[in-house]
Design a protein around this motif. Structure first.
Motif, PDB file in Angstrom:
ATOM      1  N   ALA A  53       0.831  -1.203   0.000  1.00 46.93           N
ATOM      2  CA  ALA A  53       0.000   0.000   0.000  1.00 46.93           C
ATOM      3  C   ALA A  53       0.865   1.252   0.000  1.00 46.93           C
ATOM      4  O   ALA A  53       0.580   2.225  -0.713  1.00 46.93           O
ATOM      5  CB  ALA A  53      -0.929  -0.009   1.220  1.00 46.93           C
ATOM      6  N   VAL A  54       1.930   1.248   0.777  1.00 47.47           N
ATOM      7  CA  VAL A  54       2.842   2.392   0.827  1.00 47.47           C
ATOM      8  C   VAL A  54       3.533   2.566  -0.517  1.00 47.47           C
ATOM      9  O   VAL A  54       3.640   3.684  -1.038  1.00 47.47           O
ATOM     10  CB  VAL A  54       3.881   2.211   1.949  1.00 47.47           C
ATOM     11  CG1 VAL A  54       4.955   3.302   1.862  1.00 47.47           C
ATOM     12  CG2 VAL A  54       3.208   2.244   3.305  1.00 47.47           C
ATOM     13  N   ASP A  55       3.996   1.473  -1.103  1.00 51.23           N
ATOM     14  CA  ASP A  55       4.679   1.539  -2.398  1.00 51.23           C
ATOM     15  C   ASP A  55       3.757   2.083  -3.495  1.00 51.23           C
ATOM     16  O   ASP A  55       4.220   2.701  -4.459  1.00 51.23           O
ATOM     17  CB  ASP A  55       5.191   0.150  -2.807  1.00 51.23           C
ATOM     18  CG  ASP A  55       6.367  -0.303  -1.964  1.00 51.23           C
ATOM     19  OD1 ASP A  55       6.944   0.540  -1.246  1.00 51.23           O
ATOM     20  OD2 ASP A  55       6.700  -1.505  -2.012  1.00 51.23           O
ATOM     21  N   GLU A  56       2.455   1.838  -3.334  1.00 53.58           N
ATOM     22  CA  GLU A  56       1.485   2.300  -4.342  1.00 53.58           C
ATOM     23  C   GLU A  56       0.979   3.711  -4.062  1.00 53.58           C
ATOM     24  O   GLU A  56       0.074   4.197  -4.743  1.00 53.58           O
ATOM     25  CB  GLU A  56       0.324   1.316  -4.430  1.00 53.58           C
ATOM     26  CG  GLU A  56       0.732  -0.049  -5.000  1.00 53.58           C
ATOM     27  CD  GLU A  56      -0.435  -1.013  -5.108  1.00 53.58           C
ATOM     28  OE1 GLU A  56      -1.526  -0.699  -4.580  1.00 53.58           O
ATOM     29  OE2 GLU A  56      -0.253  -2.085  -5.717  1.00 53.58           O
ATOM     30  N   GLY A  57       1.554   4.369  -3.065  1.00 52.46           N
ATOM     31  CA  GLY A  57       1.256   5.782  -2.856  1.00 52.46           C
ATOM     32  C   GLY A  57       0.396   6.147  -1.673  1.00 52.46           C
ATOM     33  O   GLY A  57       0.031   7.320  -1.527  1.00 52.46           O
ATOM     34  N   ALA A  58       0.046   5.200  -0.820  1.00 52.07           N
ATOM     35  CA  ALA A  58      -0.770   5.530   0.348  1.00 52.07           C
ATOM     36  C   ALA A  58      -0.032   6.496   1.264  1.00 52.07           C
ATOM     37  O   ALA A  58       1.171   6.355   1.491  1.00 52.07           O
ATOM     38  CB  ALA A  58      -1.135   4.256   1.111  1.00 52.07           C
TER      39      ALA A  58
END
Length: 266
Positions: free
Chosen positions: A57-62
């Motif tokens: 999720a963080v890698d996808e921009g969260a």
């Protein structure tokens, strides 16, 4: 008016987790807006490898991640989340309960040499014992404001798990989870000091019931004001504040320091 934070739910989340997140977000209509696409905040299921799902999720921009009911078995790669650069809040039972936060100063003031913090809870199934003890450790760390260390070999049976920690000389922390027919999910904390005793009873995470906090001294008993807010809601409020920069979430580091050894419990 402050713009609402778009909140999405990871597609691997269970129906139960989805229902919890949607209901909790609906109780904060001025803060969050549930969306079907990728949101600025993402909620992930704490079952299985939650640390990996949070990382994705963080890698996808969260810009913020909420982990609902994290389990010790899924914390394997959580250390990499400590420096993720975005707030990650662990919605573990009781950890973010408002009453726990309010009672923490009393627990810390009562702690001294030759005292013991006792914490216990009940579960419905033996498979839930390890996570329950981990959740108690996570909350106990928050109450004490310090790390747990010097953990003794736990007492493990099919119906009960007990762990004992010695964070400092003369001070003990005893945590126990027991399989019981009574409704699961409540937690009890008690610290008996030399001059006062402090107790805390918290409801199950999804309950809006008020917990009970009491400080008992020679002059009588002082009860904390009632708080009718679920710990799920308190955790989501914490995420909002962390995303806005009002607070810093150290949940991942705190969870790992409180539960690292518990991952070995069968």
């Amino acid at each position: 008016m402050t713009e609402r934070i778009p909140l999405s739910i990871d597609r691997q989340a269970s129906r139960a987790v989805r229902d919890v997140v949607l209901a909790t977000a609906a109780s904060l209509p001025m803060s969050f807006l549930a969306v079907s696409g990728r949101g600025e905040a993402v909620a992930v299921d704490g079952r299985g490898d939650w640390s990996e799902r949070a990382r994705v999720a963080v890698d996808e921009g969260a810009r913020g991640v909420l982990v609902v009911a994290p389990g010790v078995a899924g914390a394997g790669s959580a250390a990499r989340l400590a420096d993720a650069g975005v707030p990650i809040v662990l919605d573990a039972p009781w950890r973010h309960a408002v009453l726990l936060t309010r009672m923490a100063p009393d627990f810390r003031a009562t702690r001294s040499h030759r005292t013991m913090l006792e914490a216990r809870t009940t579960v419905a199934l033996p498979s839930e014992l390890a996570d329950a003890v981990a959740d108690l450790a996570f909350s106990a760390r928050a109450l004490l404001g310090s790390t747990l260390s010097s953990r003794r070999t736990p007492i493990v049976s099919e119906r009960q798990v007990i762990t004992v920690w010695t964070p400092s000389p003369g001070f003990l922390v005893r945590l126990s989870a027991t399989v019981s027919p009574e409704p699961p999910g409540r937690a009890w904390f008690r610290l008996i000091g030399e001059r006062q005793t402090v107790t805390l009873e918290l409801p199950s995470p999804g309950s809006g019931d008020s917990g009970i906090g009491e400080l008992i001294t020679a002059d009588g008993t002082t009860s904390a004001p009632s708080v009718f807010e679920s710990s799920h809601r308190a955790a989501l409020v914490r995420l909002e504040r962390a995303m806005s920069g009002d607070v810093v979430s150290t949940d991942v580091i705190d969870y790992l320091s409180a539960t690292a050894d518990d991952a070995a419990i069968d």
